[in-house]
Scaffold this active site. Structure first.
Site, PDB file in Angstrom:
ATOM      1  N   ASP A   1       0.821  -1.217   0.000  1.00 27.05           N
ATOM      2  CA  ASP A   1       0.000   0.000   0.000  1.00 27.05           C
ATOM      3  C   ASP A   1       0.853   1.265   0.000  1.00 27.05           C
ATOM      4  O   ASP A   1       2.011   1.263   0.427  1.00 27.05           O
ATOM      5  CB  ASP A   1      -0.868   0.043   1.268  1.00 27.05           C
TER       6      ASP A   1
ATOM      7  N   HIS B   1       3.741  -2.199   3.236  1.00 35.49           N
ATOM      8  CA  HIS B   1       3.804  -0.855   2.649  1.00 35.49           C
ATOM      9  C   HIS B   1       5.120  -0.728   1.898  1.00 35.49           C
ATOM     10  O   HIS B   1       6.185  -0.866   2.521  1.00 35.49           O
ATOM     11  CB  HIS B   1       3.702   0.215   3.748  1.00 35.49           C
TER      12      HIS B   1
HETATM   13 ZN   LIG Z   1      -2.580   3.250   3.255  1.00 37.19          ZN
END
Ligand SMILES: [Zn+2]
Length: 306
Positions: free
Chosen positions: A74, A229
């Site tokens: 993400d 991430h």
């Molecule tokens: Zn996010």
């Protein structure tokens, strides 16, 4: 296998890619030797009528087999770290799904194009990743942030953006959904992805500590959609060792792509609870609480005897 050519033109290139991916030997694609983790299979995810999956938020998950995992990243693209993540994935010949922030995509379109060129799935994660989460915004502003994000990502990825996303996959910032937004996304045939477990890589720790944490969670879960991430240096640093550990432990990496028909899901285990509300309050303290906890749909949460 049977290939359905969608009446939705934006899905045809994806379905064609899916067809080709099944023609080629899956185990060792071109340039991938026997010693790398390698691709296992491509799983089409039906988008007709949308649907929400991911055990961190919803009482259902994708129908993965034991020891099958889906890698998701993400908040990118991020110039300092995303190239390292892409290098690590390429070195092991595996494909991931990236949920992009629109403004980051607009700022680094070459990285978005690289993700597409290297065969990854590129989904959506709003334009601005608001600190209140979408739940803290008026509905109209939340919809606008979603739409602007989709347009920015598709423009960066493909050079043009229509009214609907090329890849109708969406993840809420902080998993902060609302029933109204979920319904709206369903009417647009956009799938919502939470995650089955995560690396907690928003917590600063050494790459070694993150590796041990995520492997321990994986060994407990044994399968699932995992959230990382690609904006985090510690994640980029640990990823090569994580992918090697996956191979050593016999895990297979499944790539998800949009598919025809409605989404297929598995019900959550009997002891399922949502982790999203307490995590939202910890991570995003200004985000409003959902008034009612997410309730299983009728007949959905029947405990699996296994
Ligand atoms: Zn996010």
């Amino acid at each position: 296998m049977t290939i359905f050519f969608s009446r939705q033109p934006h899905l045809r290139p994806i379905l064609l890619a899916l067809l080709l991916s099944n023609v080629a030997p899956a185990a060792h694609a071109a340039g991938c030797g026997p010693n790398v983790l390698g691709p296992s299979r491509v799983m089409p995810i039906g988008t007709q009528g949308g649907g929400e999956t991911g055990l961190k938020t919803y009482p259902r998950s994708l129908p993965l087999a034991d020891h099958e995992i889906v890698l998701t990243f993400d908040d990118g693209p991020w110039p300092g770290t995303t190239p390292k993540v892409l290098d690590a994935l390429a070195a092991e010949c595996v494909k991931a799904t990236f949920f992009l922030i629109g403004r980051n995509a607009a700022a680094a379109p070459a990285l978005v194009k690289r993700e597409i060129t290297e065969g990854h799935t590129v989904g959506h994660h709003t334009m601005t990743h608001p600190s209140l989460t979408l739940r803290g915004l008026p509905d109209a502003r939340a919809r606008e942030d979603i739409n602007r994000g989709i347009a920015a990502v598709d423009l960066a990825a493909y050079g043009t953006a229509g009214t609907e996303p090329r890849v109708p996959f969406f993840r809420y910032p902080g998993f902060g959904d609302t029933p109204a937004l979920n319904h709206w996304l369903e009417t647009r045939n956009i799938d919502v992805f939470s995650a089955d477990f995560w690396a907690s890589d928003w917590v600063p720790m050494t790459p070694e500590a993150e590796l041990q944490l995520v492997l321990a969670r994986l060994d407990k879960a044994r399968k699932g959609v995992i959230l990382f991430h690609d904006t985090k240096a510690q994640t980029a640093a640990m990823l090569p060792a994580f992918l090697r550990a996956l191979k050593q432990r016999g895990y297979k990496v499944v790539q998800i792509v949009p598919g025809p028909g409605p989404i297929a899901t598995l019900p959550a285990p009997a002891d399922w609870t949502s982790a999203t509300e307490r995590t939202l309050q910890k991570m995003w303290p200004k985000a409003p609480l959902q008034k009612e906890p997410a309730a299983p749909a009728p007949g959905e949460a029947v405990p699996d005897a296994q």
